[in-house]
Design a protein around this motif. Structure first.
Motif, short mmCIF file in Angstrom:
data_model
loop_
_atom_site.label_atom_id
_atom_site.label_comp_id
_atom_site.label_asym_id
_atom_site.label_seq_id
_atom_site.Cartn_x
_atom_site.Cartn_y
_atom_site.Cartn_z
N ALA A 10 -13.42 -5.60 3.17
CA ALA A 10 -13.39 -5.01 4.51
C ALA A 10 -12.91 -3.57 4.45
O ALA A 10 -12.31 -3.14 3.46
N HIS A 11 -13.15 -2.84 5.51
CA HIS A 11 -12.80 -1.43 5.54
C HIS A 11 -11.30 -1.20 5.50
O HIS A 11 -10.80 -0.42 4.71
N ALA A 41 -10.13 -8.07 0.13
CA ALA A 41 -9.74 -6.74 -0.34
C ALA A 41 -10.20 -5.70 0.67
O ALA A 41 -11.09 -5.96 1.49
N PHE A 42 -9.60 -4.52 0.57
CA PHE A 42 -9.86 -3.47 1.57
C PHE A 42 -10.22 -2.15 0.90
O PHE A 42 -9.77 -1.85 -0.21
N LEU A 43 -10.99 -1.36 1.63
CA LEU A 43 -11.38 -0.04 1.16
C LEU A 43 -10.21 0.93 1.24
O LEU A 43 -9.97 1.70 0.32
N GLU A 44 -9.50 0.90 2.35
CA GLU A 44 -8.39 1.84 2.51
C GLU A 44 -7.34 1.29 3.48
O GLU A 44 -7.61 0.36 4.22
N PHE A 45 -6.17 1.88 3.42
CA PHE A 45 -5.03 1.60 4.30
C PHE A 45 -4.34 0.27 4.07
O PHE A 45 -3.17 0.13 4.37
N MET A 46 -5.04 -0.74 3.59
CA MET A 46 -4.47 -2.08 3.43
C MET A 46 -4.57 -2.50 1.97
O MET A 46 -5.40 -1.99 1.22
N GLN A 47 -3.73 -3.46 1.63
CA GLN A 47 -3.71 -3.97 0.27
C GLN A 47 -4.09 -5.45 0.26
O GLN A 47 -3.82 -6.14 1.24
N PRO A 48 -4.71 -5.91 -0.80
CA PRO A 48 -5.03 -5.15 -1.99
C PRO A 48 -6.30 -4.34 -1.79
O PRO A 48 -7.16 -4.69 -0.97
#
Length: 124
Positions: A10-11, A41-48
């Motif tokens: 996800a974004h 998993a995430f593209l940005e702002f969140m982990q992982p």
């Protein structure tokens, strides 16, 4: 342990509550296929992020990783950024196989589900 895994990708957002629907999808997939290794998993702002998630799976012995973008459509990130990242991961982990699926929103079943939802909201 399975040698295959699915990453729901996800974004991401700055608001931690944004990820709740993604967590629900992940939980539903896990419930419907308990033998399958599924991660979020995430593209940005969140982990992982995608790199950390994939590296963790490879460290656990996973040999095939399917990345399913939880995006409505294939934009710049999926056309440019993610393929480059998966190419890097592939080079660093030649014994593993990384595959990028089409954006989930491009699937006809998802398009029809969104249409049904829109019509239900409109009272149709």
């Amino acid at each position: 342990m399975s040698t295959e895994a699915l990453i729901l990708f996800a974004h991401g957002a700055r608001d931690p509550e944004w990820a709740e629907p993604m967590r629900r999808v992940c939980a539903a997939v896990c419930e419907q296929a308990p033998q399958m290794r599924v991660e979020l998993a995430f593209l940005e702002f969140m982990q992982p992020d995608l790199r950390a998630c994939a590296e963790s799976l490879v460290a656990d012995g996973v040999e095939r990783i399917l990345v399913l973008p939880m995006f409505i459509a294939r934009g710049g990130h999926l056309k440019r950024d993610v393929p480059l990242l998966l190419e890097e991961l592939q080079q660093r982990n030649p014994h593993a196989r990384f595959e990028l699926a089409a954006a989930v929103g491009e699937a006809e079943s998802v398009v029809q589900a969104m249409a049904r939802h829109a019509l239900a909201l409109a009272g149709r």
